[in-house]
Design a protein around this motif. Structure first.
Motif, PDB file in Angstrom:
ATOM      1  N   GLU A  47       0.065   7.214  15.733  1.00 46.02           N
ATOM      2  CA  GLU A  47      -0.757   6.789  17.006  1.00 46.02           C
ATOM      3  C   GLU A  47      -0.353   5.476  17.459  1.00 46.02           C
ATOM      4  N   ASN A  48      -1.187   4.401  17.225  1.00 44.33           N
ATOM      5  CA  ASN A  48      -0.641   3.082  17.840  1.00 44.33           C
ATOM      6  C   ASN A  48      -0.099   1.974  17.001  1.00 44.33           C
ATOM      7  N   LEU A  49       0.257   2.806  15.794  1.00 43.42           N
ATOM      8  CA  LEU A  49       0.612   1.563  14.791  1.00 43.42           C
ATOM      9  C   LEU A  49       2.045   1.934  14.544  1.00 43.42           C
ATOM     10  N   VAL A  50       3.021   0.828  14.246  1.00 40.76           N
ATOM     11  CA  VAL A  50       3.975   1.066  13.720  1.00 40.76           C
ATOM     12  C   VAL A  50       4.398  -0.057  12.287  1.00 40.76           C
ATOM     13  N   VAL A  51       4.720   0.937  11.249  1.00 37.58           N
ATOM     14  CA  VAL A  51       4.904   0.130   9.604  1.00 37.58           C
ATOM     15  C   VAL A  51       6.226   0.001   9.594  1.00 37.58           C
ATOM     16  N   ALA A  52       6.841  -1.147   9.370  1.00 38.17           N
ATOM     17  CA  ALA A  52       8.248  -1.280   8.849  1.00 38.17           C
ATOM     18  C   ALA A  52       8.173  -2.086   7.660  1.00 38.17           C
ATOM     19  N   ASP A  53       9.408  -1.686   6.892  1.00 37.09           N
ATOM     20  CA  ASP A  53       9.735  -2.574   5.634  1.00 37.09           C
ATOM     21  C   ASP A  53      10.219  -3.895   5.979  1.00 37.09           C
ATOM     22  N   ALA A  54      10.200  -4.637   5.088  1.00 31.84           N
ATOM     23  CA  ALA A  54      10.397  -6.046   5.183  1.00 31.84           C
ATOM     24  C   ALA A  54      12.176  -6.139   5.724  1.00 31.84           C
ATOM     25  N   GLY A  55      12.842  -5.231   5.392  1.00 32.65           N
ATOM     26  CA  GLY A  55      14.265  -5.202   5.591  1.00 32.65           C
ATOM     27  C   GLY A  55      14.650  -4.619   6.729  1.00 32.65           C
ATOM     28  N   ALA A  56      13.685  -4.070   7.455  1.00 30.28           N
ATOM     29  CA  ALA A  56      13.995  -3.280   8.933  1.00 30.28           C
ATOM     30  C   ALA A  56      14.388  -4.299   9.742  1.00 30.28           C
TER      31      ALA A  56
END
Length: 303
Positions: A92-101
């Motif tokens: 939906e309107n969320l993007v979850v990214a790992d720290a190293g991305a």
């Protein structure tokens, strides 16, 4: 030897010994890390942190090493570079990214999903973890405007969630700095937009960046914080410092807020240029320029 032990204990983790950090920093400078590890998961991070805690080793965490100076003496203990933890997902309107991305990849993922709000970061070369740690910003936008929470590792190796309020964002500040926590992932909350318009804005900002910044030369990005009521680059320019050089480190002729590696600079060259700029600007304008770039590691041993 402890460093040999860690390699044998964790064969699944990429671990290098006495590795020059000049291979990884954007300035192409920096001394060796005693132990340099590239974890690929939270579990690997926790294993490494357990080892460091058990052996009383200091721990240093690095993202994309773009707004960083590592001193020529290098870093003792364990250094972790998180760039192999780089997964990005969206819902939906969320993007979850790992720290190293890479933060740039987050902006691309947002655009691909017609999500707007993070275009300001389209050209910021840092990692997500580094961007949260420093509350990175550009062109009127800051990470605090789009990040609603983060997963972090505490010094005693527990995973906790910090919401926006707990992250306590400020100008180039986040609570993880003083709490010595390691950002593992971050959640971005964005708005629905039109993909073509989002891309057009990203292209515009990238063109603006390319026209004003010395992207063709190694640098650590913007060196100084913005002093209240001033612009660091203008103060440096008005002090006649553009082109000032020690060793291979030079105040950029294109943008006075950048120091570029023009000829095999060392970290010591960078630090000497920074000190000279600070003293000159203070003498001329009475303004102390505080560094934005993160400076870590040890001074080289004198012969």
């Amino acid at each position: 030897m402890q460093s040999k032990t860690i390699v044998n204990l964790y064969p699944e983790i990429d671990i290098l010994l006495d590795e020059p950090l000049s291979k990884y920093t954007h300035t192409l400078t920096g001394g060796p890390a005693d132990i340099l590890a590239f974890p690929k998961s939270i579990k690997e991070c926790q294993d490494l942190l357990d080892y460091a805690n058990d052996h009383s080793l200091p721990v240093t965490v690095v993202g994309n090493a773009s707004n960083l100076i590592v001193k020529d003496g290098g870093i003792r203990g364990l250094t972790m570079i998180l760039t192999k933890m780089n997964k990005i997902t969206s819902h939906e309107n969320l993007v979850v990214a790992d720290a190293g991305a890479a933060l740039i990849d987050v902006t691309k993922a947002a655009q691909a999903n017609s999500l707007t709000g993070v275009e300001f970061a389209a050209g910021i070369p840092g990692s997500v973890g580094g961007a949260v740690y420093m509350n990175a910003g550009a062109y009127g936008g800051e990470i605090e405007n789009v990040v609603v929470g983060a997963e972090v590792l505490t010094p005693d190796n527990h995973i906790i969630h910090l919401d926006h309020e707990q992250l306590d964002f400020g100008y180039r500040h986040c609570s993880v700095q003083e709490n010595h926590q390691i950002v593992i992932s971050a959640t971005f909350s964005l708005e629905t937009g039109i993909a073509e318009k989002i891309q057009k804005q990203m292209d515009h900002l990238n063109a603006l960046r390319a026209s004003k910044q010395p992207l063709d030369l190694p640098s650590c990005g913007s060196v100084f914080k913005r002093p209240k009521g001033y612009f660091a680059g203008k103060l440096i320019h008005d002090s006649g410092l553009q082109g000032f050089q020690i060793g291979g480190a030079q105040v950029s002729l294109k943008h006075a807020g950048f120091i570029v590696n023009v000829d095999g600079a060392t970290a010591t060259d960078y630090l000497k240029v920074i000190a000279h700029v600070q003293q000159t600007v203070f003498n001329k304008f009475g303004v102390h320029l505080e560094t934005e770039v993160r400076i870590i590691g040890e001074d080289p041993k004198s012969n």
